[in-house]
Write a protein that holds these residues in place. Structure first.
Motif, short mmCIF file in Angstrom:
data_model
loop_
_atom_site.label_atom_id
_atom_site.label_comp_id
_atom_site.label_asym_id
_atom_site.label_seq_id
_atom_site.Cartn_x
_atom_site.Cartn_y
_atom_site.Cartn_z
N UNK A 12 0.83 -1.20 0.00
CA UNK A 12 0.00 0.00 0.00
C UNK A 12 0.87 1.25 0.00
N UNK A 13 1.92 1.26 0.79
CA UNK A 13 2.83 2.42 0.80
C UNK A 13 3.39 2.68 -0.60
N UNK A 14 3.84 1.62 -1.26
CA UNK A 14 4.40 1.77 -2.61
C UNK A 14 3.35 2.23 -3.62
N UNK A 15 2.15 1.69 -3.50
CA UNK A 15 1.06 2.11 -4.39
C UNK A 15 0.71 3.58 -4.17
N UNK A 16 0.54 3.95 -2.92
CA UNK A 16 0.11 5.33 -2.61
C UNK A 16 1.20 6.35 -2.97
N UNK A 17 2.44 5.97 -2.78
CA UNK A 17 3.54 6.87 -3.17
C UNK A 17 3.50 7.13 -4.67
N UNK A 18 3.26 6.09 -5.44
CA UNK A 18 3.18 6.26 -6.89
C UNK A 18 1.97 7.11 -7.28
N UNK A 19 0.80 6.77 -6.75
CA UNK A 19 -0.44 7.41 -7.19
C UNK A 19 -0.63 8.81 -6.64
N UNK A 20 0.14 9.19 -5.64
CA UNK A 20 -0.01 10.55 -5.10
C UNK A 20 0.42 11.60 -6.12
N UNK A 21 1.29 11.26 -7.05
CA UNK A 21 1.78 12.24 -8.02
C UNK A 21 1.94 11.60 -9.40
N UNK A 22 0.82 11.31 -10.09
CA UNK A 22 0.91 10.65 -11.39
C UNK A 22 0.93 11.61 -12.59
N UNK A 23 1.23 12.89 -12.35
CA UNK A 23 1.24 13.84 -13.47
C UNK A 23 2.23 13.41 -14.54
N UNK A 24 1.88 13.74 -15.75
CA UNK A 24 2.76 13.44 -16.86
C UNK A 24 2.35 12.21 -17.64
#
Length: 188
Positions: A12-24
């Motif tokens: 979950x930590x790894x998923x949320x870290x990625x999805x918190x800033x998916x711009x681009x």
């Protein structure tokens, strides 16, 4: 059981870290929705799962079910946020009382469960019945009369199933080529 809780927390930590800033690479609307979401709270809630791995009192069971329910709800909201444009265009999307599509961040677990059962999951997937049980048990937190809160063993089984559920949800999320969050902490 502690290993299961640790794997869930790491994934979950790894998923949320990625999805918190998916711009681009994510659509602008989805990125904006994800940016304002409190994904870091999902990570924090996941890190508390280790508290529920031993024998539990009734109060601890109720809190543990609420913890699991919040994580399940967060996974469903994350999925709809990642596929936000598709969700908005879906004729079966979750509507407010005035008939407008409700943003994923404001939907509760029951309408999410109904939508996913109708539109996302295949009949072979066990998630609908499992989430219904979590929903019923976590709602004991609001009750004044007796409700079934299960046993410590049932809660521990739900934690093992939670890891499978999060793996499944993660596998359905769109990631850039050659990327995908893992449940293993490579920084050890």
């Amino acid at each position: 059981m502690n290993d299961t809780a640790a794997r869930i927390a790491t994934l979950i930590q790894n998923m949320m870290s990625f999805w918190k800033n998916p711009q681009g690479w994510a659509p602008i609307e989805a990125a904006e929705l994800l940016n304002k979401s409190m994904l870091e709270w999902q990570s924090s809630l996941a890190r508390t799962l280790g508290k529920w791995t031993g024998p539990l009192s009734d109060g601890e069971l109720i809190l543990a079910w609420a913890n699991i329910g919040a994580l399940v709800e967060g996974q469903l909201k994350l999925f709809l946020s990642a596929y936000y444009n598709d969700y908005l265009a879906d004729a079966e999307s979750i509507k407010n009382r005035n008939g407008t599509v409700q943003d994923p961040d404001g939907v509760t677990l029951e309408p999410l469960r109904v939508f996913f059962n109708k539109r996302i999951w295949s009949p072979e997937q066990p998630w609908n019945a499992w989430i219904l049980q979590i929903l019923q048990r976590r709602n004991a937190i609001h009750a004044f009369k007796a409700k079934d809160i299960g046993t410590s063993a049932e809660l521990h089984a739900a934690l093992r199933t939670l890891l499978l559920f999060i793996r499944d949800m993660n596998s359905m999320l769109p990631y850039p080529e050659m990327y995908g969050p893992s449940e293993y902490d490579y920084q050890r």
